[in-house]
Scaffold this motif. Structure first.
Motif, PDB file in Angstrom:
ATOM      1  N   LYS A   1      -7.601  14.428  -3.863  1.00 60.35           N
ATOM      2  CA  LYS A   1      -8.873  15.148  -3.745  1.00 60.35           C
ATOM      3  C   LYS A   1      -8.658  16.662  -3.755  1.00 60.35           C
ATOM      4  N   PHE A   2      -7.599  17.140  -3.122  1.00 61.40           N
ATOM      5  CA  PHE A   2      -7.353  18.580  -3.111  1.00 61.40           C
ATOM      6  C   PHE A   2      -7.035  19.089  -4.512  1.00 61.40           C
ATOM      7  N   CYS A   3      -6.197  18.360  -5.237  1.00 57.41           N
ATOM      8  CA  CYS A   3      -5.853  18.800  -6.590  1.00 57.41           C
ATOM      9  C   CYS A   3      -7.043  18.677  -7.540  1.00 57.41           C
ATOM     10  N   LEU A   4      -7.975  17.794  -7.211  1.00 52.02           N
ATOM     11  CA  LEU A   4      -9.138  17.614  -8.074  1.00 52.02           C
ATOM     12  C   LEU A   4     -10.201  18.679  -7.831  1.00 52.02           C
TER      13      LEU A   4
ATOM     14  N   HIS B   1       1.991  14.896  -8.718  1.00 51.06           N
ATOM     15  CA  HIS B   1       2.995  15.959  -8.794  1.00 51.06           C
ATOM     16  C   HIS B   1       3.340  16.319 -10.243  1.00 51.06           C
ATOM     17  N   ARG B   2       2.979  15.493 -11.190  1.00 51.82           N
ATOM     18  CA  ARG B   2       3.205  15.824 -12.602  1.00 51.82           C
ATOM     19  C   ARG B   2       2.167  16.816 -13.125  1.00 51.82           C
ATOM     20  N   LEU B   3       1.281  17.223 -12.246  1.00 54.29           N
ATOM     21  CA  LEU B   3       0.188  18.106 -12.637  1.00 54.29           C
ATOM     22  C   LEU B   3       0.710  19.468 -13.084  1.00 54.29           C
ATOM     23  N   SER B   4       0.116  19.988 -14.139  1.00 52.71           N
ATOM     24  CA  SER B   4       0.382  21.349 -14.610  1.00 52.71           C
ATOM     25  C   SER B   4      -0.902  21.890 -15.226  1.00 52.71           C
ATOM     26  N   LYS B   5      -0.888  23.151 -15.594  1.00 51.44           N
ATOM     27  CA  LYS B   5      -2.101  23.751 -16.148  1.00 51.44           C
ATOM     28  C   LYS B   5      -2.431  23.224 -17.538  1.00 51.44           C
ATOM     29  N   ASP B   6      -1.494  22.515 -18.154  1.00 49.54           N
ATOM     30  CA  ASP B   6      -1.735  21.996 -19.498  1.00 49.54           C
ATOM     31  C   ASP B   6      -2.235  20.553 -19.511  1.00 49.54           C
ATOM     32  N   ASN B   7      -1.955  19.777 -18.460  1.00 50.76           N
ATOM     33  CA  ASN B   7      -2.316  18.350 -18.473  1.00 50.76           C
ATOM     34  C   ASN B   7      -3.104  17.936 -17.230  1.00 50.76           C
ATOM     35  N   LYS B   8      -3.861  18.843 -16.659  1.00 51.14           N
ATOM     36  CA  LYS B   8      -4.538  18.574 -15.395  1.00 51.14           C
ATOM     37  C   LYS B   8      -5.494  17.392 -15.500  1.00 51.14           C
ATOM     38  N   GLU B   9      -6.351  17.381 -16.491  1.00 50.91           N
ATOM     39  CA  GLU B   9      -7.352  16.318 -16.610  1.00 50.91           C
ATOM     40  C   GLU B   9      -6.698  14.960 -16.833  1.00 50.91           C
ATOM     41  N   GLU B  10      -5.710  14.921 -17.681  1.00 48.72           N
ATOM     42  CA  GLU B  10      -5.049  13.653 -17.985  1.00 48.72           C
ATOM     43  C   GLU B  10      -4.343  13.078 -16.765  1.00 48.72           C
TER      44      GLU B  10
ATOM     45  N   ILE C   1       0.837  -1.204   0.000  1.00 46.79           N
ATOM     46  CA  ILE C   1       0.000   0.000   0.000  1.00 46.79           C
ATOM     47  C   ILE C   1       0.869   1.250   0.000  1.00 46.79           C
ATOM     48  N   THR C   2       1.923   1.240   0.808  1.00 47.60           N
ATOM     49  CA  THR C   2       2.817   2.397   0.873  1.00 47.60           C
ATOM     50  C   THR C   2       3.476   2.664  -0.476  1.00 47.60           C
ATOM     51  N   MET C   3       3.997   1.622  -1.092  1.00 46.54           N
ATOM     52  CA  MET C   3       4.707   1.788  -2.361  1.00 46.54           C
ATOM     53  C   MET C   3       3.781   2.311  -3.455  1.00 46.54           C
ATOM     54  N   ASN C   4       2.592   1.740  -3.573  1.00 51.80           N
ATOM     55  CA  ASN C   4       1.687   2.154  -4.640  1.00 51.80           C
ATOM     56  C   ASN C   4       1.023   3.494  -4.342  1.00 51.80           C
ATOM     57  N   SER C   5       0.847   3.834  -3.076  1.00 56.69           N
ATOM     58  CA  SER C   5       0.319   5.162  -2.744  1.00 56.69           C
ATOM     59  C   SER C   5       1.331   6.247  -3.096  1.00 56.69           C
ATOM     60  N   LYS C   6       2.607   5.956  -2.904  1.00 59.57           N
ATOM     61  CA  LYS C   6       3.640   6.914  -3.306  1.00 59.57           C
ATOM     62  C   LYS C   6       3.615   7.133  -4.818  1.00 59.57           C
ATOM     63  N   LYS C   7       3.321   6.079  -5.564  1.00 62.99           N
ATOM     64  CA  LYS C   7       3.225   6.241  -7.018  1.00 62.99           C
ATOM     65  C   LYS C   7       2.080   7.185  -7.388  1.00 62.99           C
ATOM     66  N   VAL C   8       0.978   7.099  -6.652  1.00 59.37           N
ATOM     67  CA  VAL C   8      -0.137   8.021  -6.893  1.00 59.37           C
ATOM     68  C   VAL C   8       0.293   9.458  -6.606  1.00 59.37           C
ATOM     69  N   ILE C   9       1.028   9.650  -5.522  1.00 62.75           N
ATOM     70  CA  ILE C   9       1.494  10.999  -5.172  1.00 62.75           C
ATOM     71  C   ILE C   9       2.440  11.534  -6.241  1.00 62.75           C
ATOM     72  N   PHE C  10       3.347  10.693  -6.726  1.00 66.30           N
ATOM     73  CA  PHE C  10       4.267  11.132  -7.780  1.00 66.30           C
ATOM     74  C   PHE C  10       3.504  11.484  -9.052  1.00 66.30           C
ATOM     75  N   GLN C  11       2.449  10.730  -9.332  1.00 62.33           N
ATOM     76  CA  GLN C  11       1.644  11.013 -10.512  1.00 62.33           C
ATOM     77  C   GLN C  11       0.953  12.372 -10.388  1.00 62.33           C
TER      78      GLN C  11
ATOM     79  N   GLY D   1       6.436  24.308  -6.772  1.00 61.19           N
ATOM     80  CA  GLY D   1       6.423  24.014  -8.201  1.00 61.19           C
ATOM     81  C   GLY D   1       5.463  24.895  -8.976  1.00 61.19           C
ATOM     82  N   ARG D   2       4.312  25.200  -8.384  1.00 60.99           N
ATOM     83  CA  ARG D   2       3.344  26.045  -9.081  1.00 60.99           C
ATOM     84  C   ARG D   2       3.841  27.486  -9.184  1.00 60.99           C
TER      85      ARG D   2
END
Length: 297
Positions: free
Chosen positions: A160-163, A100-109, A88-98, A212-213
């Motif tokens: 949820k916050f980023c969404l 963090h790739r958020l930007s104003k150009d690829n938010k939905e994706e 759970i820890t390892m895969n939850s970290k992957k979600v967090i890293f994903q 980052g923002r």
């Protein structure tokens, strides 16, 4: 005659077992009846005592065998719980890293993929943990699975916050776990302590996102993050002194305060010195201050 009786009595006492003593008594009719009765009673008492001792030893062995089986099963379950918590820890970290790739150009994706990854964590890994802990006294194993639960809470609230810009409550997170529980068994729910500890870790990820923002020119988003983290820190400052098991939380509160200070300094620097480099935020020119280039002359 007295000497003969004494000699017979010595021979009887030299016999190794109670059965031999009784046999000797039967072969020695010249002993007095009263003496014969006393010796027979002594042999019978020893037989009863020996049988009672053997019965007690057998019951103790059975009891210790039961305890040994319980401890072996408990240790095996603990190892499985630790393994599920690590996954759970390892895969939850992957979600967090994903996220963090958020930007104003690829938010939905980015958020769509992060949502699918978070759902996979629940269905594939969290479900294993719940099957192991359902119907047991899970507080005995809390130290084994708490790190994984905290990391999952951090990933779920960060997503949820980023969404939507809001915070996932404990009831909302537990509601997503209800379908994983068997209807016949009381559902396993995340407790308030693990939720608060995961919430404390969330502020560190929000601090990284705010920095980052700012570097991408999204100043308003960074300011919203700053206000959000301030509010979390302020509310937890009221809760932590009243917590019984607050050792871990106190150390995390210090880290949370450092995160708040870093976000405030970054936002303050942009607000005060914004006229120097805000027009260049997000620019590809190497002279952009926040992109690591040379300062403007």
């Amino acid at each position: 005659r007295i000497r003969r009786d004494r000699r017979n009595l010595r021979q009887m006492l030299s016999c190794s077992s109670a059965f031999q003593r009784v046999a000797f008594l039967l072969m020695a009719p010249k002993l007095k009846p009263q003496r014969l009765h006393q010796i027979a009673e002594t042999g019978a008492e020893q037989l009863v005592k020996k049988a009672r001792t053997m019965s007690t030893e057998s019951s103790m062995k059975d009891a210790f065998s039961t305890y040994a089986d319980y401890l072996n099963n408990f240790n095996e379950k603990r190892e499985r719980v630790v393994k599920a918590s690590r996954d759970i820890t390892m895969n939850s970290k992957k979600v967090i890293f994903q996220v963090h790739r958020l930007s104003k150009d690829n938010k939905e994706e980015v958020l769509e993929k992060a949502g699918k990854d978070l759902e996979a964590v629940r269905e594939q890994h969290f479900s294993r943990l719940m099957k192991e802990l359902q119907g047991t006294d899970f507080w005995k194993l809390r130290r084994a699975f708490s790190p994984g639960v905290q990391e999952y809470v951090e990933a779920a609230t960060f997503y949820k916050f980023c969404l939507s810009g809001t915070l996932s409550t404990l009831e909302e997170i537990n509601a997503t776990l209800l379908p994983l529980s068997e209807p016949s068994v009381e559902p396993l729910q995340i407790n308030i302590l693990d939720y608060i500890l995961g919430l404390a870790d969330l502020t560190g990820e929000l601090m990284r996102m705010a920095i980052g923002r700012i570097s991408d020119g999204e100043i308003e988003f960074a300011q919203r993050i700053c206000q959000f983290v301030r509010q979390i820190h302020r509310e937890l400052m009221l809760v932590v002194p009243k917590m019984d098991d607050s050792y871990d939380m106190k150390s995390k509160m210090e880290v949370m305060l450092q995160s708040v200070i870093k976000i405030e300094k970054a936002c303050f620097s942009v607000h005060v010195r914004g006229s120097e480099y805000i027009p260049l935020l997000g620019d590809d020119a190497p002279t952009s201050y926040l992109l690591g280039g040379a300062d403007l002359e």
